[in-house]
Design a protein around this motif. Structure first.
Motif, mmCIF file in Angstrom:
data_model
loop_
_atom_site.group_PDB
_atom_site.id
_atom_site.type_symbol
_atom_site.label_atom_id
_atom_site.label_comp_id
_atom_site.label_asym_id
_atom_site.label_seq_id
_atom_site.Cartn_x
_atom_site.Cartn_y
_atom_site.Cartn_z
ATOM 1 N N TYR A 114 35.200 -15.888 -0.531
ATOM 2 C CA TYR A 114 33.909 -15.570 0.085
ATOM 3 C C TYR A 114 32.949 -15.005 -0.957
ATOM 4 O O TYR A 114 31.774 -15.368 -0.990
ATOM 5 C CB TYR A 114 34.120 -14.571 1.214
ATOM 6 C CG TYR A 114 32.908 -14.379 2.098
ATOM 7 C CD1 TYR A 114 32.569 -15.335 3.047
ATOM 8 C CD2 TYR A 114 32.109 -13.253 1.982
ATOM 9 C CE1 TYR A 114 31.464 -15.166 3.863
ATOM 10 C CE2 TYR A 114 30.998 -13.073 2.787
ATOM 11 C CZ TYR A 114 30.682 -14.033 3.727
ATOM 12 O OH TYR A 114 29.579 -13.869 4.520
ATOM 13 N N LYS B 76 29.389 -16.769 -2.249
ATOM 14 C CA LYS B 76 28.113 -16.045 -2.200
ATOM 15 C C LYS B 76 27.460 -16.006 -3.574
ATOM 16 O O LYS B 76 26.241 -16.152 -3.699
ATOM 17 C CB LYS B 76 28.325 -14.619 -1.689
ATOM 18 C CG LYS B 76 28.592 -14.510 -0.201
ATOM 19 C CD LYS B 76 28.322 -13.095 0.297
ATOM 20 C CE LYS B 76 29.113 -12.068 -0.486
ATOM 21 N NZ LYS B 76 28.831 -10.681 -0.027
ATOM 22 N N ASN C 86 32.899 -7.727 -1.859
ATOM 23 C CA ASN C 86 31.741 -8.229 -1.102
ATOM 24 C C ASN C 86 30.739 -7.154 -0.707
ATOM 25 O O ASN C 86 29.785 -7.432 0.008
ATOM 26 C CB ASN C 86 32.241 -8.959 0.149
ATOM 27 C CG ASN C 86 33.000 -10.227 -0.190
ATOM 28 O OD1 ASN C 86 32.408 -11.221 -0.568
ATOM 29 N ND2 ASN C 86 34.320 -10.184 -0.075
#
Length: 249
Positions: A129, A133, A193
């Motif tokens: 993830y 991004k 993240n």
């Protein structure tokens, strides 16, 4: 044919090759050898971007290839390593408790598979993830938002190395505690993240004036590694985050 433009991509592929080897040895629970190839892969990961900037051949292909290579070396490998650490913790607990496991399991093709070690694979998902991004975020060209996957991998790989070379009853009890491993997995997934601005070790020039923070950080890293060896790695990652927060405030 312009060979120069292919040099950074070749270095990136060396990172991917090292990552594949690291996966093989991590699955075999030969974590020391896996760590060696992770370190080598991260070395190539640093220099592919450096080579692209020096040769002025940055490309969209190179960006995508870099993230794909990182997904293996700095995404899959740390997840497998955490999985193996959970398994080691489980084995120790079963020995202490005369074979009674605290981890539920199921049988798959005559193999007993425990649930809890699979929790470590969340790092793989969080890394994927984070890299996805990064590829579409135009604000991370000269700095990072969230902990870069190579830094996170260094953090995870430090734990088995500490156990091997600097272990003690206290250190082993901490690292192989299931709650510590669960906590580190969750922290790892979060910092990958989180919207935390972190400086990047990218040099547009070599002057101390424009790169003071980077040079000071590198000097501190070297000192910590000399005196603390593998125990220095978690401290370095924490220092990296703290310096970045101070620098951006």
């Amino acid at each position: 044919m312009n060979i120069k433009k292919h040099i950074p991509n070749f270095i990136t592929l060396l990172n991917l090759f090292c990552g594949c080897l690291a996966v093989i040895f991590a699955v075999k629970n030969q974590l020391e050898i896996a760590a060696f190839f992770v370190f080598l892969g991260i070395f190539f990961d640093f220099f592919d971007g450096f080579a692209a900037r020096m040769l002025k051949v940055q490309s969209e292909l190179g960006l995508q290839l870099d993230s794909l290579a990182d997904m293996v070396t700095s995404g899959v490998v740390p997840g497998i390593i955490m999985y193996q650490l959970f398994n080691k913790s489980l084995d120790i607990h079963e020995k202490v408790n005369d074979g009674h496991s605290w981890s539920d399991s199921w049988h798959w093709f005559q193999n007993e598979v425990h649930f809890l070690p699979l929790f470590g694979l969340l790092i793989v998902l969080a890394s994927a993830y984070r890299l996805a991004k990064f590829n579409i975020d135009e604000n991370q060209t000269s700095s990072f938002i969230g902990l870069p996957t190579p830094a996170n991998t260094l953090l995870i790989i430090s734990f088995p190395l500490i156990l091997m070379y600097q272990g003690s009853e206290i250190v082993d009890a901490i690292i192989l505690n299931k709650w510590f491993l669960i906590g580190m997995t969750l922290v790892s997934c979060y910092v990958l993240n989180a919207k935390i601005p972190l400086f990047a070790l990218k040099f547009k020039d070599w002057s101390f004036k424009n790169n003071a923070v980077k040079y000071i950080f590198i000097a501190l890293c070297l000192l910590l590694l000399v005196f603390l060896q593998f125990l220095a790695i978690p401290i370095i990652i924490l220092l990296y985050v703290l310096i970045s927060l101070v620098k951006n405030n």
